[in-house]
Scaffold this motif. Structure first.
Motif, PDB file in Angstrom:
ATOM      1  N   THR A 116      -3.164   1.843  -3.872  1.00  0.00           N
ATOM      2  CA  THR A 116      -3.681   2.617  -2.691  1.00  0.00           C
ATOM      3  C   THR A 116      -2.716   2.771  -1.551  1.00  0.00           C
ATOM      4  O   THR A 116      -2.346   4.008  -1.010  1.00  0.00           O
ATOM      5  CB  THR A 116      -5.038   2.094  -2.104  1.00  0.00           C
ATOM      6  OG1 THR A 116      -6.071   2.270  -3.271  1.00  0.00           O
ATOM      7  CG2 THR A 116      -5.460   2.851  -1.164  1.00  0.00           C
ATOM      8  N   VAL A 117      -2.101   1.652  -1.162  1.00  0.00           N
ATOM      9  CA  VAL A 117      -1.265   1.592  -0.021  1.00  0.00           C
ATOM     10  C   VAL A 117       0.222   1.945  -0.323  1.00  0.00           C
ATOM     11  O   VAL A 117       1.089   2.117   0.618  1.00  0.00           O
ATOM     12  CB  VAL A 117      -1.503   0.296   0.652  1.00  0.00           C
ATOM     13  CG1 VAL A 117      -2.770   0.213   1.048  1.00  0.00           C
ATOM     14  CG2 VAL A 117      -1.010  -0.725  -0.418  1.00  0.00           C
ATOM     15  N   GLY A 118       0.604   2.214  -1.578  1.00  0.00           N
ATOM     16  CA  GLY A 118       1.926   2.424  -1.867  1.00  0.00           C
ATOM     17  C   GLY A 118       2.349   1.254  -2.698  1.00  0.00           C
ATOM     18  O   GLY A 118       2.042   0.212  -2.583  1.00  0.00           O
ATOM     19  N   ILE A 119       3.558   1.448  -3.599  1.00  0.00           N
ATOM     20  CA  ILE A 119       3.970   0.498  -4.137  1.00  0.00           C
ATOM     21  C   ILE A 119       4.869  -0.536  -3.435  1.00  0.00           C
ATOM     22  O   ILE A 119       5.288  -0.165  -2.358  1.00  0.00           O
ATOM     23  CB  ILE A 119       4.771   1.182  -5.342  1.00  0.00           C
ATOM     24  CG1 ILE A 119       6.207   1.634  -4.819  1.00  0.00           C
ATOM     25  CG2 ILE A 119       4.415   1.798  -6.469  1.00  0.00           C
ATOM     26  CD1 ILE A 119       7.132   2.166  -5.969  1.00  0.00           C
ATOM     27  N   LEU A 120       4.711  -1.941  -3.766  1.00  0.00           N
ATOM     28  CA  LEU A 120       5.592  -2.936  -2.978  1.00  0.00           C
ATOM     29  C   LEU A 120       6.851  -2.643  -2.546  1.00  0.00           C
ATOM     30  O   LEU A 120       7.434  -2.700  -1.401  1.00  0.00           O
ATOM     31  CB  LEU A 120       5.034  -4.314  -3.483  1.00  0.00           C
ATOM     32  CG  LEU A 120       5.841  -5.427  -2.980  1.00  0.00           C
ATOM     33  CD1 LEU A 120       5.066  -5.453  -1.285  1.00  0.00           C
ATOM     34  CD2 LEU A 120       5.391  -6.650  -3.492  1.00  0.00           C
ATOM     35  N   PRO A 121       7.862  -2.399  -3.486  1.00  0.00           N
ATOM     36  CA  PRO A 121       9.118  -2.111  -3.329  1.00  0.00           C
ATOM     37  C   PRO A 121       9.479  -1.061  -2.158  1.00  0.00           C
ATOM     38  O   PRO A 121      10.207  -1.360  -1.165  1.00  0.00           O
ATOM     39  CB  PRO A 121       9.917  -1.765  -4.712  1.00  0.00           C
ATOM     40  CG  PRO A 121       9.102  -2.318  -5.720  1.00  0.00           C
ATOM     41  CD  PRO A 121       7.565  -2.046  -4.894  1.00  0.00           C
ATOM     42  N   ALA A 122       8.731   0.118  -2.333  1.00  0.00           N
ATOM     43  CA  ALA A 122       8.779   1.211  -1.240  1.00  0.00           C
ATOM     44  C   ALA A 122       8.386   0.759   0.185  1.00  0.00           C
ATOM     45  O   ALA A 122       8.978   0.645   1.055  1.00  0.00           O
ATOM     46  CB  ALA A 122       7.943   2.433  -1.696  1.00  0.00           C
ATOM     47  N   ARG A 123       7.237  -0.161   0.315  1.00  0.00           N
ATOM     48  CA  ARG A 123       6.628  -0.640   1.712  1.00  0.00           C
ATOM     49  C   ARG A 123       7.843  -1.766   2.022  1.00  0.00           C
ATOM     50  O   ARG A 123       7.801  -1.626   3.270  1.00  0.00           O
ATOM     51  CB  ARG A 123       5.421  -1.080   1.453  1.00  0.00           C
ATOM     52  CG  ARG A 123       4.335  -0.021   0.992  1.00  0.00           C
ATOM     53  CD  ARG A 123       2.885  -0.526   0.945  1.00  0.00           C
ATOM     54  NE  ARG A 123       2.524  -1.483  -0.181  1.00  0.00           N
ATOM     55  CZ  ARG A 123       2.491  -2.694  -0.243  1.00  0.00           C
ATOM     56  NH1 ARG A 123       2.102  -3.426   1.132  1.00  0.00           N
ATOM     57  NH2 ARG A 123       2.030  -3.462  -1.217  1.00  0.00           N
ATOM     58  N   LEU A 138       8.463  -6.173  10.768  1.00  0.00           N
ATOM     59  CA  LEU A 138       7.499  -5.718  10.050  1.00  0.00           C
ATOM     60  C   LEU A 138       7.533  -6.253   8.507  1.00  0.00           C
ATOM     61  O   LEU A 138       8.647  -6.801   8.063  1.00  0.00           O
ATOM     62  CB  LEU A 138       7.469  -4.300   9.940  1.00  0.00           C
ATOM     63  CG  LEU A 138       7.644  -3.384  11.279  1.00  0.00           C
ATOM     64  CD1 LEU A 138       8.001  -1.940  10.897  1.00  0.00           C
ATOM     65  CD2 LEU A 138       6.180  -3.533  12.044  1.00  0.00           C
ATOM     66  N   SER A 139       6.398  -6.329   8.023  1.00  0.00           N
ATOM     67  CA  SER A 139       6.172  -6.882   6.697  1.00  0.00           C
ATOM     68  C   SER A 139       5.557  -5.809   5.902  1.00  0.00           C
ATOM     69  O   SER A 139       5.049  -4.709   6.390  1.00  0.00           O
ATOM     70  CB  SER A 139       5.055  -8.020   6.708  1.00  0.00           C
ATOM     71  OG  SER A 139       3.740  -7.583   6.711  1.00  0.00           O
ATOM     72  N   PRO A 140       5.752  -5.825   4.349  1.00  0.00           N
ATOM     73  CA  PRO A 140       5.077  -4.675   3.691  1.00  0.00           C
ATOM     74  C   PRO A 140       3.565  -4.350   3.836  1.00  0.00           C
ATOM     75  O   PRO A 140       3.390  -3.205   3.849  1.00  0.00           O
ATOM     76  CB  PRO A 140       5.180  -5.234   2.129  1.00  0.00           C
ATOM     77  CG  PRO A 140       6.527  -5.991   2.489  1.00  0.00           C
ATOM     78  CD  PRO A 140       6.489  -6.886   3.662  1.00  0.00           C
ATOM     79  N   ASP A 141       2.896  -5.337   4.499  1.00  0.00           N
ATOM     80  CA  ASP A 141       1.495  -5.129   4.747  1.00  0.00           C
ATOM     81  C   ASP A 141       1.205  -4.471   5.960  1.00  0.00           C
ATOM     82  O   ASP A 141       0.022  -4.038   6.202  1.00  0.00           O
ATOM     83  CB  ASP A 141       0.840  -6.553   4.644  1.00  0.00           C
ATOM     84  CG  ASP A 141       0.707  -7.574   3.611  1.00  0.00           C
ATOM     85  OD1 ASP A 141       0.801  -6.742   2.543  1.00  0.00           O
ATOM     86  OD2 ASP A 141       0.753  -8.640   3.653  1.00  0.00           O
ATOM     87  N   ASP A 142       2.378  -4.191   6.871  1.00  0.00           N
ATOM     88  CA  ASP A 142       2.202  -3.050   7.924  1.00  0.00           C
ATOM     89  C   ASP A 142       2.364  -1.741   7.573  1.00  0.00           C
ATOM     90  O   ASP A 142       2.230  -0.791   8.272  1.00  0.00           O
ATOM     91  CB  ASP A 142       3.121  -3.516   9.146  1.00  0.00           C
ATOM     92  CG  ASP A 142       2.946  -5.132   9.572  1.00  0.00           C
ATOM     93  OD1 ASP A 142       1.871  -5.493   9.713  1.00  0.00           O
ATOM     94  OD2 ASP A 142       3.634  -5.790   9.733  1.00  0.00           O
ATOM     95  N   ILE A 143       2.876  -1.506   6.243  1.00  0.00           N
ATOM     96  CA  ILE A 143       3.393  -0.248   5.762  1.00  0.00           C
ATOM     97  C   ILE A 143       2.178   0.541   4.938  1.00  0.00           C
ATOM     98  O   ILE A 143       1.730  -0.217   3.951  1.00  0.00           O
ATOM     99  CB  ILE A 143       4.628  -0.221   5.090  1.00  0.00           C
ATOM    100  CG1 ILE A 143       5.590  -1.086   6.058  1.00  0.00           C
ATOM    101  CG2 ILE A 143       5.169   1.140   4.722  1.00  0.00           C
ATOM    102  CD1 ILE A 143       5.890  -0.503   7.439  1.00  0.00           C
ATOM    103  N   PHE A 144       1.750   1.571   5.169  1.00  0.00           N
ATOM    104  CA  PHE A 144       0.837   2.414   4.220  1.00  0.00           C
ATOM    105  C   PHE A 144       1.542   3.689   3.991  1.00  0.00           C
ATOM    106  O   PHE A 144       1.887   4.513   4.853  1.00  0.00           O
ATOM    107  CB  PHE A 144      -0.617   2.592   4.893  1.00  0.00           C
ATOM    108  CG  PHE A 144      -1.036   1.323   5.624  1.00  0.00           C
ATOM    109  CD1 PHE A 144      -1.978   0.767   4.478  1.00  0.00           C
ATOM    110  CD2 PHE A 144      -0.701   0.900   6.773  1.00  0.00           C
ATOM    111  CE1 PHE A 144      -2.557  -0.526   5.165  1.00  0.00           C
ATOM    112  CE2 PHE A 144      -1.402  -0.399   7.241  1.00  0.00           C
ATOM    113  CZ  PHE A 144      -2.018  -0.920   6.301  1.00  0.00           C
ATOM    114  N   LEU A 145       1.716   4.002   2.537  1.00  0.00           N
ATOM    115  CA  LEU A 145       2.685   5.374   2.280  1.00  0.00           C
ATOM    116  C   LEU A 145       1.525   6.487   2.306  1.00  0.00           C
ATOM    117  O   LEU A 145       0.382   6.168   1.846  1.00  0.00           O
ATOM    118  CB  LEU A 145       3.382   5.077   1.154  1.00  0.00           C
ATOM    119  CG  LEU A 145       4.316   3.808   0.980  1.00  0.00           C
ATOM    120  CD1 LEU A 145       5.019   3.905  -0.338  1.00  0.00           C
ATOM    121  CD2 LEU A 145       5.122   4.049   2.196  1.00  0.00           C
TER     122      LEU A 145
END
Length: 452
Positions: A116-123, A138-145
């Motif tokens: 839902t939020v996007g794949i981990l490598p991209a985030r 920033l961490s990947p958890d701060d990113i929503f694609l």
């Protein structure tokens, strides 16, 4: 059952009395009923609210202006009304990005649905890319694609909409915010950008329009439609004002890093410790790939206020019932952000600096328009239209429609971005075409100027 029989008897009596007004009405209704396959009426209709919300969009207005082109004018159409230079060879995408997409496709690792939020490598890659300009990581958890920056706008408007809430939007601004606020029954109020101060935010106006139901304010930096770039000092004042009002800042940074004046680009996230910031961005503008539809929504919130308030949870919920960007484009993100060279970015900036200078200088030779602030970023200039110097031009839309027909030049009327009798001109096209287009506007100006 008895009432039904009585009704049928009443109807049959009316049918036998063809000269009565009510009988004639019933026969008409019967005919319509038969035409509709035996149903009295359809139980569905269009959503008027959506029609109203989408009544003024940049795409819709540009399409209307283009509809007035003269088919007998065989000169090339000069597109000065939109922000997509990808069709011009001088703005060609870097081969590194093309190769990244090809590699992602050929790997066969990205043919499935994405989370839902996007794949981990991209985030993770986007978190690292954006953290370069921030005083914290920033961490990947701060990113929503998202599907471009457009979906990021849509999501944040949905998340913040609740009964009685209102949001503060810039004027001039980007009409997509008004459209989605209206579609979600979120009241919007405008604060002004001040042209005499380089299109700075009128912070006193922000304070005057906010109340206990205000949830957020939107800033667009670098500016669309004004071409301005906010200073570090001004952005800090915006953050302090938002904190005082108890609201978050939505920072639209889709044109991030596209700056070529004296002010450097400063992300609003720098001030995330002062007030919560939701940053919206995408690949579209900096990499010149708007058709790839890869954007992001980022929570710049070291104090985790957006988590405590339930906003992050609502973002995820909104994305759970939304479309997602193509998985193979997501798969290409790490290679794109890590390997794109500074030479590519520098070349784009060099072209925009050249064309923005040309645009500003040529506008000075066109008597009916003035540019109060030289563009320093993005792809646009806002110019004021002086109708008192023109004959047979009623307003900004009339100017653009007649310019389209007479000169095959497309310019956006200012009402589409909240400023009547202004124009938004893009300079993100190849220099020879820009020179040609501005020359045609000058010819149009001379032809319609009032005779002394």
């Amino acid at each position: 059952m008895k009432k039904t029989k009585e009704k049928d008897l009443h109807d049959s009596c009316l049918d036998e009395a063809p000269n009565t007004k009510e009988a004639r009405k019933r026969k008409t209704k019967k005919k319509k009923k038969m035409e509709n396959g035996g149903r009295r009426r359809w139980g569905f209709q269009g959503n008027d609210g959506l029609d109203i919300a989408a009544s003024v969009t940049i795409r819709g207005v540009v399409t209307k202006v283009m509809s007035n082109l003269n088919p007998e004018d065989h000169r090339p159409v000069i597109p000065l009304g939109h922000g997509d230079p990808s069709g011009f060879s001088c703005f060609r995408i870097t081969p590194i990005a093309e190769d990244a997409v090809g590699d992602a496709l050929r790997s066969r690792k990205f043919n499935s649905y994405a989370p839902t939020v996007g794949i981990l490598p991209a985030r993770r890659a986007i978190a690292e890319y954006l953290s370069h300009d921030l005083p914290y990581e920033l961490s990947p958890d701060d990113i929503f694609l998202t599907v471009g920056c457009s979906q990021a706008i849509e999501v944040v408007m949905k998340v913040l909409a609740h009964p009685g809430a209102n949001i503060l939007l810039p004027r001039p601004g980007y009409a997509f915010y008004e459209a989605h606020a209206a579609a979600n029954h979120l009241e919007f109020r405008h604060f002004d950008l001040i042209p005499e101060k380089g299109w700075e935010v009128d912070l006193e106006g922000v304070k005057a329009r906010a109340d206990e139901n205000t949830v957020a304010m939107v800033i667009i930096n670098p500016g669309n439609p004004c071409g301005n770039v906010f200073t570090h000092e001004h952005l800090q004042k915006v953050a302090v004002t938002a904190r005082m009002l108890g609201i978050l800042v939505i920072a639209d940074e889709v044109y991030g890093h596209l700056v070529f004046g004296s002010n450097p680009f400063v992300p609003m996230g720098v001030f995330g410790t002062i007030t919560p910031v939701i940053t919206l961005g995408s690949l579209s503008k900096r990499w010149i790939v708007p058709g790839w539809r890869l954007g992001w929504l980022v929570t710049n919130d070291p104090n985790r206020i957006l988590h405590k308030s339930g906003v992050v949870e609502s973002i995820v919920s909104s994305l759970n019932i939304s479309s997602h960007p193509a998985t193979f484009i997501q798969g290409a993100i790490p290679q794109i952000t890590e390997k794109t060279t500074d030479d590519f970015f520098s070349n784009i900036i060099s072209i925009l600096r050249e064309t923005s200078d040309m645009c500003f200088e040529r506008i000075e030779d066109i008597t009916c328009i003035t540019c109060p602030h030289k563009p320093e970023g993005s792809m646009f200039a806002m110019v004021k239209l002086n109708l008192s110097l023109l004959e047979d031009i009623e307003d900004d839309m009339d100017f653009c429609m007649k310019l389209s027909k007479e000169e095959s030049v497309i310019v956006l009327p200012g009402f589409a971005v909240g400023m009547r009798n202004w124009l938004r001109i893009t300079f993100a096209i190849d220099p020879p075409s820009l020179e040609d287009g501005l020359g045609r506007i000058k010819a149009f100006d001379k032809r319609h100027s009032k005779k002394q």
